[in-house]
Design a protein around this motif. Structure first.
Motif, PDB file in Angstrom:
ATOM      1  N   VAL A  19       0.918   9.930   0.918  1.00 57.01           N
ATOM      2  CA  VAL A  19       2.095   9.199   1.404  1.00 57.01           C
ATOM      3  C   VAL A  19       3.310  10.127   1.488  1.00 57.01           C
ATOM      4  O   VAL A  19       4.163   9.972   2.369  1.00 57.01           O
ATOM      5  CB  VAL A  19       2.356   7.953   0.507  1.00 57.01           C
ATOM      6  CG1 VAL A  19       3.704   7.333   0.813  1.00 57.01           C
ATOM      7  CG2 VAL A  19       1.242   6.912   0.707  1.00 57.01           C
ATOM      8  N   LEU A  44       3.943   3.541  10.134  1.00 61.03           N
ATOM      9  CA  LEU A  44       4.004   4.992  10.390  1.00 61.03           C
ATOM     10  C   LEU A  44       5.039   5.300  11.478  1.00 61.03           C
ATOM     11  O   LEU A  44       5.811   6.257  11.367  1.00 61.03           O
ATOM     12  CB  LEU A  44       2.627   5.522  10.803  1.00 61.03           C
ATOM     13  CG  LEU A  44       1.533   5.471   9.732  1.00 61.03           C
ATOM     14  CD1 LEU A  44       0.193   5.884  10.330  1.00 61.03           C
ATOM     15  CD2 LEU A  44       1.856   6.360   8.541  1.00 61.03           C
ATOM     16  N   TRP A  59       0.851  -1.208   0.000  1.00 58.45           N
ATOM     17  CA  TRP A  59       0.000   0.000   0.000  1.00 58.45           C
ATOM     18  C   TRP A  59       0.880   1.249   0.000  1.00 58.45           C
ATOM     19  O   TRP A  59       0.627   2.205  -0.730  1.00 58.45           O
ATOM     20  CB  TRP A  59      -0.938   0.004   1.220  1.00 58.45           C
ATOM     21  CG  TRP A  59      -2.089   0.964   1.064  1.00 58.45           C
ATOM     22  CD1 TRP A  59      -3.333   0.661   0.571  1.00 58.45           C
ATOM     23  CD2 TRP A  59      -2.107   2.369   1.366  1.00 58.45           C
ATOM     24  NE1 TRP A  59      -4.111   1.794   0.558  1.00 58.45           N
ATOM     25  CE2 TRP A  59      -3.401   2.848   1.038  1.00 58.45           C
ATOM     26  CE3 TRP A  59      -1.180   3.266   1.875  1.00 58.45           C
ATOM     27  CZ2 TRP A  59      -3.784   4.187   1.208  1.00 58.45           C
ATOM     28  CZ3 TRP A  59      -1.549   4.599   2.040  1.00 58.45           C
ATOM     29  CH2 TRP A  59      -2.840   5.055   1.714  1.00 58.45           C
ATOM     30  N   PHE A  60       1.918   1.232   0.823  1.00 58.44           N
ATOM     31  CA  PHE A  60       2.779   2.414   0.929  1.00 58.44           C
ATOM     32  C   PHE A  60       3.848   2.455  -0.176  1.00 58.44           C
ATOM     33  O   PHE A  60       4.493   3.476  -0.366  1.00 58.44           O
ATOM     34  CB  PHE A  60       3.482   2.444   2.292  1.00 58.44           C
ATOM     35  CG  PHE A  60       2.585   2.880   3.422  1.00 58.44           C
ATOM     36  CD1 PHE A  60       2.331   4.235   3.641  1.00 58.44           C
ATOM     37  CD2 PHE A  60       1.989   1.947   4.256  1.00 58.44           C
ATOM     38  CE1 PHE A  60       1.501   4.644   4.678  1.00 58.44           C
ATOM     39  CE2 PHE A  60       1.153   2.358   5.300  1.00 58.44           C
ATOM     40  CZ  PHE A  60       0.915   3.707   5.502  1.00 58.44           C
ATOM     41  N   VAL A  79      -0.128  -1.000   9.959  1.00 58.07           N
ATOM     42  CA  VAL A  79      -0.092   0.376   9.436  1.00 58.07           C
ATOM     43  C   VAL A  79       0.531   1.303  10.493  1.00 58.07           C
ATOM     44  O   VAL A  79       1.389   2.133  10.186  1.00 58.07           O
ATOM     45  CB  VAL A  79      -1.501   0.882   9.045  1.00 58.07           C
ATOM     46  CG1 VAL A  79      -1.443   2.353   8.626  1.00 58.07           C
ATOM     47  CG2 VAL A  79      -2.088   0.025   7.928  1.00 58.07           C
ATOM     48  N   LYS A  87      -3.277   9.003  -3.388  1.00 51.49           N
ATOM     49  CA  LYS A  87      -2.437   8.288  -2.435  1.00 51.49           C
ATOM     50  C   LYS A  87      -0.997   8.816  -2.418  1.00 51.49           C
ATOM     51  O   LYS A  87      -0.400   8.970  -1.358  1.00 51.49           O
ATOM     52  CB  LYS A  87      -2.440   6.795  -2.773  1.00 51.49           C
ATOM     53  CG  LYS A  87      -1.818   5.942  -1.694  1.00 51.49           C
ATOM     54  CD  LYS A  87      -1.423   4.565  -2.190  1.00 51.49           C
ATOM     55  CE  LYS A  87      -2.575   3.606  -2.257  1.00 51.49           C
ATOM     56  NZ  LYS A  87      -2.117   2.209  -2.500  1.00 51.49           N
ATOM     57  N   TRP A 105       7.701   7.488   9.493  1.00 50.28           N
ATOM     58  CA  TRP A 105       7.227   8.868   9.411  1.00 50.28           C
ATOM     59  C   TRP A 105       7.795   9.680  10.562  1.00 50.28           C
ATOM     60  O   TRP A 105       7.671   9.280  11.729  1.00 50.28           O
ATOM     61  CB  TRP A 105       5.691   8.920   9.431  1.00 50.28           C
ATOM     62  CG  TRP A 105       5.077   8.471   8.125  1.00 50.28           C
ATOM     63  CD1 TRP A 105       5.519   7.467   7.315  1.00 50.28           C
ATOM     64  CD2 TRP A 105       3.917   9.016   7.487  1.00 50.28           C
ATOM     65  NE1 TRP A 105       4.704   7.354   6.217  1.00 50.28           N
ATOM     66  CE2 TRP A 105       3.717   8.280   6.287  1.00 50.28           C
ATOM     67  CE3 TRP A 105       3.015  10.041   7.814  1.00 50.28           C
ATOM     68  CZ2 TRP A 105       2.653   8.561   5.416  1.00 50.28           C
ATOM     69  CZ3 TRP A 105       1.967  10.304   6.949  1.00 50.28           C
ATOM     70  CH2 TRP A 105       1.791   9.580   5.761  1.00 50.28           C
TER      71      TRP A 105
END
Ligand SMILES: [Zn+2]
Length: 258
Positions: free
Chosen positions: A216, A133, A74-75, A129, A212, A137
């Protein structure tokens, strides 16, 4: 909805001293049991509060490995480093959600003696998820974004989201939400299952508008979340908050017409 149920939902929303982003929750949960490492492939390990059958441990390990791959895809980036999955049958008093995570460990509410069910797969994907993160992040994410993105990605696997089923279509308690009072900053005080879906609608609103790749790209920013948001999207999160309230109102009106 029946008044008794409304009262219960309000009570649950206010009762818990813990939310999944609280400092100290991990240490407290770890202290509650004597943890046994039940499976380990070198990069993903599974822990339970007691020994469990090898095939049960193996199916949890396989599930965690496949959820790692799904979330990484997904990322568009691999999830690096070692991950510990803790199968939990009791959380600290007042913790009402089904799991929480940090950069290296995730904790999921389940029956550690039993093979994972489909809901456990969804829960592990959601928690991974958060791991992603936390690892990658730099900006500190507010509750609405953190839980919203995890719930959105969890739901997308099940056909909810931008091009699929409504994220609020089957949510209990939506009719009691006063949208005039709905704020990102107080969302964590709502019952978890309702607040997570509401938060996911905010993320869906952002994804619909910006896509997306831009969402992201927020992960590469530093500094405050508000500044990062403004740099990435050219507006403050307050404007998204207004569009989000509109999206919730539209779903409420759709329900009253049914
Ligand atoms: Zn979560």
């Amino acid at each position: 909805m029946r008044p008794a149920l409304v009262a219960l939902l309000v009570l649950v929303g206010c009762a818990g001293p813990w939310n999944p982003l609280d400092d100290g929750l991990e240490a407290k949960t770890l202290r509650m049991e004597r943890w046994v490492r039940v499976d380990d492939d070198g990069t993903t390990a599974v822990f339970a509060p007691r020994a469990v059958r090898a095939e049960v441990a193996g199916s949890w390990l396989a599930l965690a490995r496949s959820a790692r791959r799904e979330v990484a895809s997904w990322f568009g980036e691999p999830l690096s480093g070692r991950l510990e999955v803790h199968l939990v049958d009791r959380f600290p008093d007042g913790f009402e959600a089904d799991g929480f995570s940090n950069a290296a460990r995730l904790f999921v509410r389940c029956n550690p003696d039993a093979a994972p069910k489909s809901a456990d797969r969804d829960l592990v994907a959601h928690e991974i998820v958060h791991v992603f993160l936390a690892q990658g992040w730099k900006i500190k994410r507010p509750y609405w974004f953190e839980e919203g993105l995890a719930t959105y990605i969890e739901g997308e696997r099940l056909g909810y989201g931008v091009a699929g089923k409504s994220l609020l279509g089957d949510v209990v308690g939506l009719d009691m939400v006063d949208t005039a009072q709905l704020r990102f900053e107080n969302l964590h005080t709502w019952p978890p299952r309702l607040s997570y879906r509401l938060a996911a609608v905010a993320v869906e609103t952002a994804l619909t508008r910006w896509g997306k790749a831009r969402l992201v790209s927020l992960g590469g920013q530093t500094g405050s979340f508000e500044d990062a948001w403004a740099l990435t999207f050219g507006e403050t999160p307050t404007l998204l908050e207004e569009r989000w309230r509109d999206a919730v109102r539209i779903e409420q009106r759709r329900r009253t017409r049914r």
